[in-house]
Design an enzyme around this catalytic site. Sequence first.
Site, PDB file in Angstrom:
ATOM      1  N   LYS A  13       0.830  -1.207   0.000  1.00  0.00           N
ATOM      2  CA  LYS A  13       0.000   0.000   0.000  1.00  0.00           C
ATOM      3  C   LYS A  13       0.869   1.262   0.000  1.00  0.00           C
ATOM      4  CE  LYS A  13      -2.088  -0.843   3.950  1.00  0.00           C
ATOM      5  NZ  LYS A  13      -1.535  -2.121   4.424  1.00  0.00           N
ATOM      6  N   ARG A  88      -8.749   1.561   9.956  1.00  0.00           N
ATOM      7  CA  ARG A  88      -8.349   0.174  10.137  1.00  0.00           C
ATOM      8  C   ARG A  88      -9.397  -0.588  10.947  1.00  0.00           C
ATOM      9  NH1 ARG A  88      -2.678   0.577   9.668  1.00  0.00           N
ATOM     10  NH2 ARG A  88      -1.497  -1.350   9.922  1.00  0.00           N
ATOM     11  N   ARG A 122      11.704  -7.791   4.928  1.00  0.00           N
ATOM     12  CA  ARG A 122      11.662  -6.354   4.655  1.00  0.00           C
ATOM     13  C   ARG A 122      12.685  -5.609   5.518  1.00  0.00           C
ATOM     14  NH1 ARG A 122       6.055  -2.996   4.943  1.00  0.00           N
ATOM     15  NH2 ARG A 122       6.185  -3.210   7.200  1.00  0.00           N
ATOM     16  N   ARG A 153      12.212  -3.560  11.035  1.00  0.00           N
ATOM     17  CA  ARG A 153      11.257  -2.897  11.922  1.00  0.00           C
ATOM     18  C   ARG A 153      10.897  -3.865  13.046  1.00  0.00           C
ATOM     19  NH1 ARG A 153       6.307  -0.467   8.594  1.00  0.00           N
ATOM     20  NH2 ARG A 153       5.064  -1.481  10.184  1.00  0.00           N
ATOM     21  N   ARG A 164      -0.156  -9.162  13.727  1.00  0.00           N
ATOM     22  CA  ARG A 164      -0.713  -8.123  12.858  1.00  0.00           C
ATOM     23  C   ARG A 164      -1.679  -8.723  11.855  1.00  0.00           C
ATOM     24  NH1 ARG A 164       4.705  -5.864  10.924  1.00  0.00           N
ATOM     25  NH2 ARG A 164       3.546  -4.561   9.460  1.00  0.00           N
TER      26      ARG A 164
END
Length: 213
Positions: A13, A88, A122, A153, A164
């Site tokens: 996104k 969200r 990532r 992260r 998540r």
Amino acid sequence: MKLLFLGPPGVGKGTQAALVAKRYRIPAISTGEILREAMKAGTPVGLRAKTYVDQGLLVPDEVMIEIVDDRIRQGDCAKGFILDGFPRTVPQARALEEICQLDRIVYMTMADEAIVKRLSGRRVCDNCGATHHVDRLKGRTRCEGCGGNLILRKDDAPETVLNRLSVYHEQTAPLVEYYQGTGRLTAMDGAMPLDEGFAYIEGFLEHAESAGA
Ligand code: ADP
Ligand code: ZN
């Protein structure tokens, strides 16, 4: 043009939102990015958000609604904006509706297994926020764009990614149905190459504009 990018974490996104923002000269607003900056700066919002973000849980709705309400009232949002990461939850969507009406919703899809692979590999630049994947870094540890450090992260750690994803399925996925009814939503495969995905979104938005949205 008021846009929303909806979809699971790691689907791309933010990357597509940045391209669309550049093309239409409207700001891309990532609530995750706003929270990470607040956490880094140690503001009251940042301190409050940290325990949730680090565990992969959602920050309470009222905190997020206030953040977004403030942000979209700023001058650079006058001609439109792209929301990435907000709303969200259904209560967040209802609160947003009180403030403004979204013109188009781009829903990006991806299977859970592919998301886990993407997020665990990532790496994010600690300076400019650009994301990279280990498969393509070939051992490099610096950002190509700005030379910043590439880091994992905290919430991309495998156990947190699973949290998540379950939070996404429980609390965010219902928004697809919520927005589908408006006829302003399109679904697209998040695994599409970047340029194809962008062309697809552009087509969807141009069509939206000629329809007077
Ligand atoms: P991703 O989409 O990759 O999960 P984000 O950068 O959008 O990551 O968000 C990171 C974290 O910030 C989320 O896991 C959550 O804790 C918090 N967050 C961001 N946006 C919201 C929101 N709208 N409501 C609640 N929490 C949020
Ligand atoms: Zn960088």
